[in-house]
Scaffold this active site. Structure first.
Site, PDB file in Angstrom:
ATOM      1  N   HIS A 183      -5.633   9.029   4.415  1.00 38.79           N
ATOM      2  CA  HIS A 183      -4.649   8.536   3.462  1.00 38.79           C
ATOM      3  C   HIS A 183      -3.507   9.534   3.388  1.00 38.79           C
ATOM      4  CE1 HIS A 183      -2.604   7.506  -0.148  1.00 38.79           C
ATOM      5  NE2 HIS A 183      -3.153   8.475  -0.867  1.00 38.79           N
ATOM      6  N   CYS A 203      -5.882   4.339  -3.908  1.00 38.89           N
ATOM      7  CA  CYS A 203      -5.514   4.746  -2.543  1.00 38.89           C
ATOM      8  C   CYS A 203      -6.660   4.599  -1.543  1.00 38.89           C
ATOM      9  CB  CYS A 203      -4.997   6.180  -2.543  1.00 38.89           C
ATOM     10  SG  CYS A 203      -3.479   6.395  -3.507  1.00 38.89           S
ATOM     11  N   ASN A 248       3.943   8.461   0.065  1.00 41.81           N
ATOM     12  CA  ASN A 248       2.572   8.034  -0.209  1.00 41.81           C
ATOM     13  C   ASN A 248       2.605   6.557  -0.578  1.00 41.81           C
ATOM     14  OD1 ASN A 248       0.097   7.411  -1.413  1.00 41.81           O
ATOM     15  ND2 ASN A 248      -0.142   9.429  -2.343  1.00 41.81           N
TER      16      ASN A 248
END
Length: 333
Positions: A254, A112, A284
């Protein structure tokens, strides 16, 4: 003037299959309320049958090029943990399909944090004079590695791609990337992982278990690591840039979990309404989450020229990183 990497265009792409919390609740032991309370997510998008990460990346890359009014780039960098294949990399395929065959092209896997690592890489290529324009794309098809029996992960992640075009410019321009702070801690490798498929498992002498091919995460431990590491790197990068936290107009982290985003803002003392949030609509999306959020916010006029923007991410590895820029005035297409 000091040569710098300047953000010139943004783009994003979400695949067509919209999956709501109610859709997931019909297939597993969960509910819309359970998911929203713990993650802030109400829907996400999954790739359709026959799609791959490169397909999403091409769409986002094309939008970023169009946004910048460009048709060429010297380098294509794809940040992803879900490449089309273990070998070769996905970036050369993306470059060729965008008409950029012959450009340098390679993948980055920092999970990520991949997009922030990619920004630092693109910045290095440009400031060293190796490239004039770098197309950086974060792209994920998480649906290909989600365990349908694990509600702790399968309700969180979505598919998507976001990209930026960076060009050579000067350090005092709007859009010029500032310093970057990156870090890692391999002691936490098992906190976010896909255990099967690599040399560690293949050469272990033991066959993989049924769940080993799927993404696994220890959510509680990851939560506090994420908040702590992103807050530390945010403070460090602002110090290097000579900026204060009260000068941050937009916090773009993020999109891991709404509670993480809120805790991070509180930890930094940045008002929550300055944090960009789109996890409720897209889930996500890993390395794609920051560029998707940037592209959407720019298209909606939420990001305005001259605003001080702080970018930060945390991911598997463990990895983390932050950077800063002053938002440019981009073309609207």
């Amino acid at each position: 003037m000091t040569r710098a990497a300047v953000l010139a265009g943004v783009g994003s792409y979400l695949p067509p299959r919209r999956v709501t919390n109610d859709d997931l609740a019909a297939a597993m032991d969960t509910s819309d309320s359970w998911i929203r309370t713990r993650t802030g997510i109400r829907q996400r998008f999954f790739a359709s049958e026959g799609m791959a990460t490169s397909d999403l990346a091409v769409e986002a890359g094309a939008q970023a090029l169009k946004s910048a009014g460009e048709t060429t780039a010297d380098a294509v960098v794809v940040a992803t943990m879900t490449p089309d294949r273990p070998c070769p990399g996905t970036a050369p395929t993306v470059a060729t399909r965008l008409g950029l065959g012959g450009a340098m092209a390679f993948d980055i896997n920092a999970v990520c944090t991949g997009f922030v690592y990619g920004l630092a890489t693109a910045q290095g290529l440009i400031t060293a004079g190796t490239a004039e324009r770098v197309l950086l794309i974060g792209a994920e098809t998480h649906s290909s590695v989600l365990n349908p029996d694990d509600r702790s992960t399968s309700v969180i992640f979505g598919d998507g791609a976001g990209g930026v075009l960076l060009r050579a410019g000067e350090a005092d321009e709007l859009g010029a990337l500032g310093p970057t702070v990156l870090g890692s801690d391999g002691e936490g490798a098992d906190l976010i992982t896909v255990r099967a498929g690599g040399s560690r498992q293949r050469l272990s002498g033991s066959p993989p278990g049924p769940a080993d091919h799927y993404f696994a995460m220890q959510g509680r431990a990851v939560f506090w690591h994420a908040v702590t590491r992103m807050a530390e790197s945010c403070r460090a990068v602002l110090e290097r840039a000579g900026r204060r936290l009260d000068e941050v107009d937009r916090l773009v982290s993020h999109q891991a979990n709404l509670r993480i985003i809120n805790h991070l803002a509180d930890e930094l003392g940045v008002p929550r309404d300055r944090a960009l949030v789109n996890i409720d609509r897209v889930g996500n999306t890993g390395a794609a989450s920051i560029p998707i959020a940037l592209a959407e916010a720019d298209a909606e006029g939420v990001l305005r020229a001259g605003e001080h923007v702080l970018l930060t991410a945390f991911g598997g590895g463990l990895t983390w990183g932050s950077t800063v820029l002053t938002w440019p005035g981009l073309q609207r297409t």
